[in-house]
Write an enzyme that holds these catalytic residues in place. Structure first.
Site, PDB file in Angstrom:
ATOM      1  CG  ASN A  54      -9.352  -1.245  -2.769  1.00 26.64           C
ATOM      2  OD1 ASN A  54      -8.746  -1.995  -2.293  1.00 26.64           O
ATOM      3  ND2 ASN A  54     -10.792  -1.247  -2.404  1.00 26.64           N
TER       4      ASN A  54
ATOM      5  CG  ASP B  83     -16.257   4.686  -0.883  1.00 29.48           C
ATOM      6  OD1 ASP B  83     -16.589   4.098   0.276  1.00 29.48           O
ATOM      7  OD2 ASP B  83     -15.279   5.339  -0.941  1.00 29.48           O
TER       8      ASP B  83
ATOM      9  CE  LYS C  13     -13.259  -8.942 -23.444  1.00 32.60           C
ATOM     10  NZ  LYS C  13     -12.234  -9.445 -24.235  1.00 32.60           N
TER      11      LYS C  13
ATOM     12  N   PRO D  49     -23.581   0.116   0.337  1.00 33.76           N
ATOM     13  CG  PRO D  49     -24.085  -2.235   1.158  1.00 33.76           C
ATOM     14  CD  PRO D  49     -23.767  -1.182  -0.175  1.00 33.76           C
ATOM     15  CG  ASP D  50     -20.284   3.162   5.706  1.00 31.99           C
ATOM     16  OD1 ASP D  50     -19.823   2.397   6.302  1.00 31.99           O
ATOM     17  OD2 ASP D  50     -19.513   4.290   5.613  1.00 31.99           O
ATOM     18  CB  ILE D  51     -19.779  -2.776   6.082  1.00 30.97           C
ATOM     19  CG1 ILE D  51     -20.142  -3.209   4.575  1.00 30.97           C
ATOM     20  CG2 ILE D  51     -20.007  -3.897   6.873  1.00 30.97           C
ATOM     21  CD1 ILE D  51     -19.239  -4.132   3.785  1.00 30.97           C
TER      22      ILE D  51
ATOM     23  CG  PHE E  95      -8.408   0.216  10.067  1.00 29.42           C
ATOM     24  CD1 PHE E  95      -8.960  -0.731  10.931  1.00 29.42           C
ATOM     25  CD2 PHE E  95      -7.355   0.240   9.661  1.00 29.42           C
ATOM     26  CE1 PHE E  95      -8.123  -1.545  11.760  1.00 29.42           C
ATOM     27  CE2 PHE E  95      -6.288  -0.666  10.482  1.00 29.42           C
ATOM     28  CZ  PHE E  95      -6.729  -1.450  11.476  1.00 29.42           C
TER      29      PHE E  95
ATOM     30  CE  LYS F 206     -13.229   8.316   6.547  1.00 28.36           C
ATOM     31  NZ  LYS F 206     -12.093   7.983   5.726  1.00 28.36           N
TER      32      LYS F 206
ATOM     33  CE  LYS G  15     -17.362   5.698   7.296  1.00 26.51           C
ATOM     34  NZ  LYS G  15     -17.139   4.568   6.355  1.00 26.51           N
TER      35      LYS G  15
HETATM   36  O1  C5P Z   1     -15.271   6.421   4.585  1.00 30.01           O
HETATM   37  P1  C5P Z   1     -14.062   5.476   4.584  1.00 30.01           P
HETATM   38  O2  C5P Z   1     -14.240   4.547   3.514  1.00 30.01           O
HETATM   39  O3  C5P Z   1     -12.984   6.287   4.363  1.00 30.01           O
HETATM   40  O4  C5P Z   1     -13.886   4.568   5.895  1.00 30.01           O
HETATM   41  C1  C5P Z   1     -13.104   3.479   6.072  1.00 30.01           C
HETATM   42  C2  C5P Z   1     -13.894   2.596   7.072  1.00 30.01           C
HETATM   43  O5  C5P Z   1     -15.185   2.330   6.941  1.00 30.01           O
HETATM   44  C3  C5P Z   1     -13.117   1.289   7.149  1.00 30.01           C
HETATM   45  O6  C5P Z   1     -13.032   0.870   8.529  1.00 30.01           O
HETATM   46  C4  C5P Z   1     -13.806   0.650   6.153  1.00 30.01           C
HETATM   47  O7  C5P Z   1     -13.763  -0.912   6.500  1.00 30.01           O
HETATM   48  C5  C5P Z   1     -15.163   1.242   6.474  1.00 30.01           C
HETATM   49  N1  C5P Z   1     -16.120   1.117   5.409  1.00 30.01           N
HETATM   50  C6  C5P Z   1     -17.265   0.004   5.311  1.00 30.01           C
HETATM   51  N2  C5P Z   1     -18.110   0.057   4.138  1.00 30.01           N
HETATM   52  C7  C5P Z   1     -17.978   1.083   3.220  1.00 30.01           C
HETATM   53  C8  C5P Z   1     -17.037   2.010   3.351  1.00 30.01           C
HETATM   54  C9  C5P Z   1     -15.896   1.898   4.308  1.00 30.01           C
HETATM   55  O8  C5P Z   1     -17.403  -0.646   6.222  1.00 30.01           O
HETATM   56  N3  C5P Z   1     -18.893   1.203   2.333  1.00 30.01           N
END
Ligand code: C5P
Length: 420
Positions: free
Chosen positions: A214, A283, A293, A309-311, A327, A341, A345
Site C-alpha cells: 500500500n 489485512d 515468477k 493476523p491483527d497485530i 491508528f 475500532k 480492538k
Molecule cells: O482495522 P484497521 O486496519 O483499519 O486498523 C488500523 C490499526 O490497526 C492501525 O493501528 C494498524 O497498525 C493496526 N493493524 C494491525 N494489524 C493488522 C491490521 C491493522 O496492527 N493486521
C-alpha cells in the site's frame, strides 16, 4: 554534549540577534546549531546590524536574514506570522536590556518582538549587557515578567566585559547556548519506559518478485518513534519496507510481511509499557506464494487471499498488556469508524486521520504526505483535535498526549491497588 546535540536534529530554530557587542558570538551559535542538525533562520534588529552583518549571518544560516516588519520583499518570502509558525524554538542571543524590556511589555514594533509575540514555540533569551545594567532593578523586574510567561533565560555568565567592567552580564558561550537549546526539546514524560512502534506498509509476496502493498510512506510512524525517543523512551521501531533513514537512538527491526511484523512485535513487546501501531498492515496475503515468477499466460488470474493476523488486537489481548494505541486511516465517517475500532480492538487510545484524497492524486494529508491531522479518541470518548501540521510536529504532540494518558491511567491503577 553529543547526546543533547541529537535533540536538535531536524529542529527549526529561529535565532534572534539584538544590538550588543556579544552579537559576534551569535555567528558561532548558528554554526553549532546547524552542526547539531537544526535548520536555522536568523532575524536581526536594526541595532544588531551595527555589530554583525546580515551577510555573515546569511552565509552561516544558509537563508536570507529577516530584518524589518514592514518590508514587502521579506514578507513575501516568509512573513512574520510564517516565521513565528515555522520556529520550533526561538533563541534571542544576545538579548539586550532594551529588547528584554520590550518583550516584557509585549511590544510588536519590530520584526523580532512581533515574532516572539506571535509564536506558540518556546522562547529563550540569552541576556548580554553591562554588569550595572544587569544589576538594575528594572532589568530584574522585566526578567521576572518573562519568567512568569514561561520565557526561558539562558545565562548570563560572569567575567570580563567589553566595556572593561567585570561582573555578571556576559552572554553565555555558543557551546553552552547550543546545549541549552537542545534541552528545550527534552520533553521528558517517557523516561525509562519501553515503547514499541510499528510503521510503514507491509509487503505480501505473490511470487519471487511481485507482491501486494500500500501507499504508506512510514513517515508518521518514524516521526512518532523519534518523538518518543526525544521524550526519553527506549524505542523499538518495527518497520515495513520504507525508504526513510533510520532514526538515531532508536532500535529498528526491519520486516516485510504482516506475519514477520507480528512475530517481531511479539518478540519485542516483552517488558514494553506502550505499543503504538502506526503501520498500514495488509489485512490479507496471498494463500500461496510461488517461489518462481508467475507467467502471465492467462487472460485472468485469481488470487486467493487469507487474513493476516491483527497485530494491534493481538497486543491489546495480551495479559498483562501495554498501554495500546492504534491508528485509523479512514476515507469517510472518520469518528464513527475510529470509535468502533477502539472498542473492537480493545485499545486505550485511537488516532484517527482522514485519507480522503483520491488515489493517484497528491494527498495534502495522510498517506505519502508531509502533513497530517489527527482526532484522538479515548475510552471515555474524550476527543482532541490535533490540527493539520507537519508529521514531525504532530508526532511530538501525539506523544505528549499519550504520555499524559499513560501516566494518568497508571496513577489510577496504582492507587486502586494500594487501597485494596
Ligand atoms: O482495522 P484497521 O486496519 O483499519 O486498523 C488500523 C490499526 O490497526 C492501525 O493501528 C494498524 O497498525 C493496526 N493493524 C494491525 N494489524 C493488522 C491490521 C491493522 O496492527 N493486521
Amino acid at each position: 554534549m553529543a547526546k543533547l546535540l541529537k535533540n536538535l536534529t531536524n529542529k527549526q530554530i529561529l535565532v534572534g540577534i539584538t544590538g550588543g557587542i556579544a552579537a559576534y558570538k551569535s555567528a558561532e551559535l548558528v554554526r553549532r546549531l546547524r552542526d547539531g542538525g537544526a535548520e536555522v533562520r536568523v532575524v536581526m534588529t536594526r541595532a544588531a546590524t551595527e555589530f554583525i552583518t546580515p551577510l555573515t549571518m546569511q552565509a552561516l544560516s544558509g537563508h536570507p536574514v529577516s530584518l524589518d516588519l514592514l518590508d514587502t520583499e521579506s514578507e513575501q518570502a516568509m512573513g512574520h506570522i510564517d516565521l513565528a509558525r515555522w520556529a520550533d524554538a526561538i533563541i534571542v542571543a544576545p538579548a539586550s536590556a532594551d529588547f528584554i524590556a520590550r518583550l516584557a511589555q509585549g511590544r510588536a514594533d519590530d520584526l523580532l518582538a512581533t515574532i516572539c509575540l506571535a509564536t506558540a514555540a518556546p522562547v529563550a533569551v540569552a541576556p548580554a549587557m553591562n554588569q550595572q545594567m544587569w544589576a538594575n532593578q528594572a532589568t530584574g523586574d522585566n526578567l521576572a515578567i518573562l519568567a512568569k510567561r514561561d520565557i526561558k533565560q539562558f545565562g548570563p555568565g560572569v567575567g570580563a566585559q567589553a566595556c572593561g567592567d567585570v561582573g555578571a552580564g556576559r552572554m553565555l558561550e555558543a557551546e553552552a547556548l547550543t546545549q541549552l537549546t537542545g534541552e528545550l526539546f527534552q520533553q521528558g514524560g517517557l523516561q525509562d519506559l519501553k515503547v514499541v512502534i510499528t510503521a510503514g506498509p507491509t509487503w505480501e509476496a505473490i511470487d519471487a518478485i511481485r507482491g501486494l502493498s500500500n501507499r504508506s510512506s512510514g513517515r508518521m510512524g518514524y516521526a512518532v518513534a523519534e518523538a518518543a525517543m526525544e521524550a526519553g523512551a527506549k524505542v523499538v521501531l518495527v518497520s515495513g519496507p520504507v525508504s526513510l533513514p533510520k532514526p538515531e537512538r532508536v532500535q529498528v527491526e526491519s520486516v516485510r510481511s504482516a506475519e514477520e511484523m507480528c512475530q517481531a512485535v511479539l518478540t519485542q513487546i516483552k517488558g514494553a509499557d506502550i505499543f503504538i501501531g502506526v503501520a498500514a498492515v495488509a489485512d490479507y496475503r496471498p494463500a500461496k506464494v510461488s517461489t518462481k515468477k508467475v507467467k502471465s499466460i492467462d487472460e485472468t488470474l485469481t488470487l486467493e487471499l487469507v487474513k493476516n493476523p491483527d497485530i494491534l488486537a493481538t497486543v491489546a489481548a495480551l495479559k498483562p498488556r501495554p498501554f495500546t494505541v492504534g491508528f485509523a486511516a479512514e476515507s469517510h465517517d472518520l469518528e464513527t469508524y475510529a470509535r468502533a475500532k477502539l472498542k473492537a480492538k480493545n485499545l486505550d487510545l485511537i488516532a484517527a486521520n482522514s485519507i480522503s484524497a483520491k488515489p493517484g492524486t497528491n494527498a495534502t494529508s495522510g498517506f505519502e504526505s508531509e502533513n497530517n491531522q489527527i482526532l484522538l479518541i479515548d475510552r471515555e470518548n474524550n476527543i482532541i483535535t490535533l490540527e493539520q501540521q507537519p508529521k514531525t510536529k504532530l508526532a511530538r504532540l501525539l506523544i505528549q498526549h499519550i504520555s499524559k494518558k499513560y501516566h494518568a491511567q497508571n496513577t489510577t491503577k496504582n492507587s486502586r491497588q494500594a487501597s485494596r
